[in-house]
Each structure stands twice: as structure tokens, then as C-alpha cells.
Design a protein around this motif. Structure first.
Motif, PDB file in Angstrom:
ATOM      1  N   MET A   1      86.556  19.562  69.554  1.00 29.07           N
ATOM      2  CA  MET A   1      88.164  19.123  70.233  1.00 29.07           C
ATOM      3  C   MET A   1      87.784  19.760  71.829  1.00 29.07           C
ATOM      4  SD  MET A   1      88.833  16.080  69.633  1.00 29.07           S
ATOM      5  CE  MET A   1      89.936  16.310  69.717  1.00 29.07           C
ATOM      6  N   ILE A   2      87.316  21.487  71.895  1.00 25.49           N
ATOM      7  CA  ILE A   2      87.307  22.778  72.959  1.00 25.49           C
ATOM      8  C   ILE A   2      86.961  21.369  74.510  1.00 25.49           C
ATOM      9  CG2 ILE A   2      86.001  24.506  74.403  1.00 25.49           C
ATOM     10  CD1 ILE A   2      85.837  25.462  71.007  1.00 25.49           C
ATOM     11  N   GLY A   3      87.988  21.687  74.939  1.00 26.47           N
ATOM     12  CA  GLY A   3      87.585  20.720  76.606  1.00 26.47           C
ATOM     13  C   GLY A   3      87.973  19.276  76.660  1.00 26.47           C
ATOM     14  N   LYS A   4      88.854  19.593  75.983  1.00 31.16           N
ATOM     15  CA  LYS A   4      88.838  17.977  75.442  1.00 31.16           C
ATOM     16  C   LYS A   4      90.393  17.716  75.298  1.00 31.16           C
ATOM     17  CE  LYS A   4      85.524  15.590  73.298  1.00 31.16           C
ATOM     18  NZ  LYS A   4      84.120  16.701  72.932  1.00 31.16           N
ATOM     19  N   ASP A   5      91.608  16.361  76.180  1.00 28.82           N
ATOM     20  CA  ASP A   5      92.872  16.622  76.374  1.00 28.82           C
ATOM     21  C   ASP A   5      93.266  15.369  75.352  1.00 28.82           C
ATOM     22  OD1 ASP A   5      93.531  18.685  77.586  1.00 28.82           O
ATOM     23  OD2 ASP A   5      93.377  16.926  80.427  1.00 28.82           O
ATOM     24  N   ARG A   6      92.677  15.241  75.100  1.00 31.95           N
ATOM     25  CA  ARG A   6      92.012  13.947  73.919  1.00 31.95           C
ATOM     26  C   ARG A   6      92.993  14.319  72.357  1.00 31.95           C
ATOM     27  NH1 ARG A   6      91.664   8.542  72.114  1.00 31.95           N
ATOM     28  NH2 ARG A   6      90.431   8.298  74.364  1.00 31.95           N
ATOM     29  N   ILE A   7      94.305  13.668  71.598  1.00 29.89           N
ATOM     30  CA  ILE A   7      94.334  13.830  70.361  1.00 29.89           C
ATOM     31  C   ILE A   7      94.683  12.385  69.646  1.00 29.89           C
ATOM     32  CG2 ILE A   7      96.393  16.031  71.900  1.00 29.89           C
ATOM     33  CD1 ILE A   7      98.856  14.644  71.557  1.00 29.89           C
ATOM     34  N   TRP A   8      94.659  12.968  68.397  1.00 26.92           N
ATOM     35  CA  TRP A   8      95.003  11.766  67.681  1.00 26.92           C
ATOM     36  C   TRP A   8      94.954  12.522  65.966  1.00 26.92           C
ATOM     37  CZ3 TRP A   8      90.940  11.732  63.649  1.00 26.92           C
ATOM     38  CH2 TRP A   8      90.007  12.551  63.633  1.00 26.92           C
ATOM     39  N   CYS A   9      95.470  11.405  65.133  1.00 28.50           N
ATOM     40  CA  CYS A   9      95.434  11.847  64.062  1.00 28.50           C
ATOM     41  C   CYS A   9      95.673  10.565  63.404  1.00 28.50           C
ATOM     42  CB  CYS A   9      97.077  12.353  63.912  1.00 28.50           C
ATOM     43  SG  CYS A   9      98.067  10.821  64.250  1.00 28.50           S
ATOM     44  N   THR A  10      95.388  10.289  61.850  1.00 29.81           N
ATOM     45  CA  THR A  10      95.314   9.238  61.399  1.00 29.81           C
ATOM     46  C   THR A  10      95.630   9.305  59.286  1.00 29.81           C
ATOM     47  OG1 THR A  10      93.542   6.832  60.024  1.00 29.81           O
ATOM     48  CG2 THR A  10      92.549   9.682  60.720  1.00 29.81           C
ATOM     49  N   PRO A  11      96.242   9.012  58.475  1.00 29.09           N
ATOM     50  CA  PRO A  11      96.296   9.767  57.466  1.00 29.09           C
ATOM     51  C   PRO A  11      95.746  10.012  56.769  1.00 29.09           C
ATOM     52  CG  PRO A  11      97.054   7.388  57.853  1.00 29.09           C
ATOM     53  CD  PRO A  11      96.437   7.702  59.123  1.00 29.09           C
ATOM     54  N   ILE A  12      95.513  11.238  56.166  1.00 27.75           N
ATOM     55  CA  ILE A  12      94.229  11.497  55.508  1.00 27.75           C
ATOM     56  C   ILE A  12      93.028  10.941  54.849  1.00 27.75           C
ATOM     57  CG2 ILE A  12      94.560  14.018  54.199  1.00 27.75           C
ATOM     58  CD1 ILE A  12      96.382  15.399  55.330  1.00 27.75           C
ATOM     59  N   ASP A  13      94.194   9.938  53.814  1.00 29.62           N
ATOM     60  CA  ASP A  13      93.086   9.880  53.524  1.00 29.62           C
ATOM     61  C   ASP A  13      92.197   7.968  54.143  1.00 29.62           C
ATOM     62  OD1 ASP A  13      94.500  11.036  50.812  1.00 29.62           O
ATOM     63  OD2 ASP A  13      95.292   9.098  50.773  1.00 29.62           O
ATOM     64  N   ASN A  14      92.206   7.711  55.312  1.00 27.19           N
ATOM     65  CA  ASN A  14      92.144   6.957  55.794  1.00 27.19           C
ATOM     66  C   ASN A  14      90.312   7.630  56.465  1.00 27.19           C
ATOM     67  OD1 ASN A  14      91.958   5.108  56.696  1.00 27.19           O
ATOM     68  ND2 ASN A  14      92.797   5.082  59.358  1.00 27.19           N
ATOM     69  N   ALA A  15      90.678   9.140  56.666  1.00 28.80           N
ATOM     70  CA  ALA A  15      89.127   9.410  57.545  1.00 28.80           C
ATOM     71  C   ALA A  15      88.335   9.554  56.120  1.00 28.80           C
ATOM     72  CB  ALA A  15      89.997  11.034  57.949  1.00 28.80           C
ATOM     73  N   LYS A  16      87.241   8.920  56.005  1.00 28.10           N
ATOM     74  CA  LYS A  16      86.298   9.589  54.898  1.00 28.10           C
ATOM     75  C   LYS A  16      85.201  10.261  55.251  1.00 28.10           C
ATOM     76  CE  LYS A  16      88.533   7.859  52.323  1.00 28.10           C
ATOM     77  NZ  LYS A  16      89.536   8.831  51.035  1.00 28.10           N
ATOM     78  N   ARG A  17      84.197  10.945  54.644  1.00 28.60           N
ATOM     79  CA  ARG A  17      82.999  11.401  54.790  1.00 28.60           C
ATOM     80  C   ARG A  17      82.151  11.131  53.875  1.00 28.60           C
ATOM     81  NH1 ARG A  17      80.953  17.068  53.438  1.00 28.60           N
ATOM     82  NH2 ARG A  17      79.673  17.159  54.842  1.00 28.60           N
ATOM     83  N   ILE A  18      81.319  10.021  54.041  1.00 27.72           N
ATOM     84  CA  ILE A  18      80.170   9.402  52.729  1.00 27.72           C
ATOM     85  C   ILE A  18      79.207  10.290  52.963  1.00 27.72           C
ATOM     86  CG2 ILE A  18      79.518   7.474  52.289  1.00 27.72           C
ATOM     87  CD1 ILE A  18      81.467   6.365  53.797  1.00 27.72           C
ATOM     88  N   THR A  19      78.869  10.481  52.219  1.00 28.70           N
ATOM     89  CA  THR A  19      77.521  11.444  51.638  1.00 28.70           C
ATOM     90  C   THR A  19      76.439  10.401  50.268  1.00 28.70           C
ATOM     91  OG1 THR A  19      77.910  12.893  50.580  1.00 28.70           O
ATOM     92  CG2 THR A  19      77.900  13.251  52.641  1.00 28.70           C
ATOM     93  N   LYS A  20      75.115  10.716  50.170  1.00 36.96           N
ATOM     94  CA  LYS A  20      74.792   9.937  49.327  1.00 36.96           C
ATOM     95  C   LYS A  20      75.534  10.845  47.943  1.00 36.96           C
ATOM     96  CE  LYS A  20      70.222   9.026  48.358  1.00 36.96           C
ATOM     97  NZ  LYS A  20      68.618   9.236  48.431  1.00 36.96           N
ATOM     98  N   LYS A  21      74.982  10.036  46.951  1.00 37.10           N
ATOM     99  CA  LYS A  21      76.091  10.602  45.315  1.00 37.10           C
ATOM    100  C   LYS A  21      75.113  11.979  45.230  1.00 37.10           C
ATOM    101  CE  LYS A  21      77.736   8.720  41.105  1.00 37.10           C
ATOM    102  NZ  LYS A  21      77.245   7.433  40.509  1.00 37.10           N
ATOM    103  N   GLU A  22      74.016  11.783  44.862  1.00 38.23           N
ATOM    104  CA  GLU A  22      73.465  12.540  44.464  1.00 38.23           C
ATOM    105  C   GLU A  22      72.760  12.911  45.560  1.00 38.23           C
ATOM    106  OE1 GLU A  22      71.473  12.358  40.823  1.00 38.23           O
ATOM    107  OE2 GLU A  22      73.470  10.967  39.655  1.00 38.23           O
ATOM    108  N   MET A  23      73.162  13.920  46.280  1.00 38.13           N
ATOM    109  CA  MET A  23      71.926  14.865  47.447  1.00 38.13           C
ATOM    110  C   MET A  23      71.835  16.078  46.850  1.00 38.13           C
ATOM    111  SD  MET A  23      72.203  14.713  51.696  1.00 38.13           S
ATOM    112  CE  MET A  23      73.871  15.007  51.998  1.00 38.13           C
ATOM    113  N   PRO A  24      70.345  16.741  46.979  1.00 38.11           N
ATOM    114  CA  PRO A  24      70.318  17.801  46.400  1.00 38.11           C
ATOM    115  C   PRO A  24      70.565  18.369  47.881  1.00 38.11           C
ATOM    116  CG  PRO A  24      68.581  16.832  46.402  1.00 38.11           C
ATOM    117  CD  PRO A  24      69.532  15.791  46.962  1.00 38.11           C
TER     118      PRO A  24
END
Length: 138
Positions: free
Chosen positions: A78-101
Motif C-alpha cells: 500500500m506504499i504511496g496509496k491513500d486507499r484504506i480497505w478492510c474485509t472480514p479475515i475469513d472473507n479474503a482468500k489466497r488459493i494455491t494448488k493443493k499439492e504444490m511442491p
């Protein structure tokens, strides 16, 4: 709300107003308020200025907005930005391949040029887009 103020005491009022304007349905759910490190620092200084120096606010600790569920988190992205944002912690998702070596690299050397190739599977998003709250700054 407009642009984030430059005066530290006004930043505290700005963020408290942001918290008060959120949908009441989400007031009891913990959220990370994502801001630039500059805004987080201004909030910390303004908090001391507004509420007194006897408080034990430390910049490296997690700052919270009084009487709310918001934890202020400075993000390098967020460096250099005036935007602020929030969401419930469980709402933001980071998804990767299940068995990613470990990310396999392939190195190619041709004509004194080195090219590195790798496959990476990553998805970022929100389950409920309506539960993402932002100020109106681009």
C-alpha cells in the motif's frame, strides 16, 4: 470520506468515522484495516496526540481503532496509496494448488541470455465482494 488527512489527529477521526460508517452487521467481526505504513504512522502519532501520551501505543504493535473490530495493519503493497480497505479475515482468500511442491525452475541459456521459467498457481480474491469496505480514494 475523501482523501486521508495529513494531520495525524485528523487521521484518527477519519479512521474512526470509516469504522462507524461500515455496515453494522460487520461490527462484531475482526477485520484488518489495510493501510500504507505512512498512514499507520500518522494514526499512531495522532492517537497519542488525541488521547494523551500515557497510552502504551507502540508503532510496531498492532494498533486498534477504539470501540471497533478493526486492527490497523500497515502493508508494503500500500506504499504511496491513500486507499484504506478492510474485509472480514475469513472473507479474503489466497488459493494455491493443493499439492504444490517447491516451485520447479527451468533455466535456459541461449546467446548469453539466461531465462528462468517457473510455474506457480496462486489465486487471490474475496468470497463475498460486498463485505469489502474501502474509502473512496483511487
Amino acid at each position: 470520506l475523501g482523501a486521508v488527512p495529513s494531520d495525524p489527529a485528523d487521521v484518527v477521526d477519519y479512521i474512526e468515522e470509516f469504522a462507524d460508517n461500515m455496515n453494522e452487521r460487520y461490527w462484531g467481526i475482526d477485520m484488518a484495516l489495510n493501510v500504507s505504513p505512512k498512514i499507520a504512522r500518522r494514526f499512531g502519532r495522532g492517537y497519542k496526540k488525541k488521547y494523551g501520551t500515557t497510552l502504551s501505543y507502540k508503532e510496531n504493535d498492532r494498533a486498534t481503532v477504539d470501540l471497533s473490530n478493526l486492527n490497523i495493519i500497515p502493508r508494503a503493497s500500500m506504499i504511496g496509496k491513500d486507499r484504506i480497505w478492510c474485509t472480514p479475515i475469513d472473507n479474503a482468500k489466497r488459493i494455491t494448488k493443493k499439492e504444490m511442491p517447491a516451485i520447479p525452475f527451468e533455466i535456459e541459456k541461449v546467446d548469453r541470455t539466461v531465462k528462468i521459467f517457473a510455474d506457480m498457481w496462486l489465486g487471490l480474491g474475496f468470497i463475498i465482494p460486498e463485505a469489502v469496505f474501502t474509502n473512496d480514494v483511487d
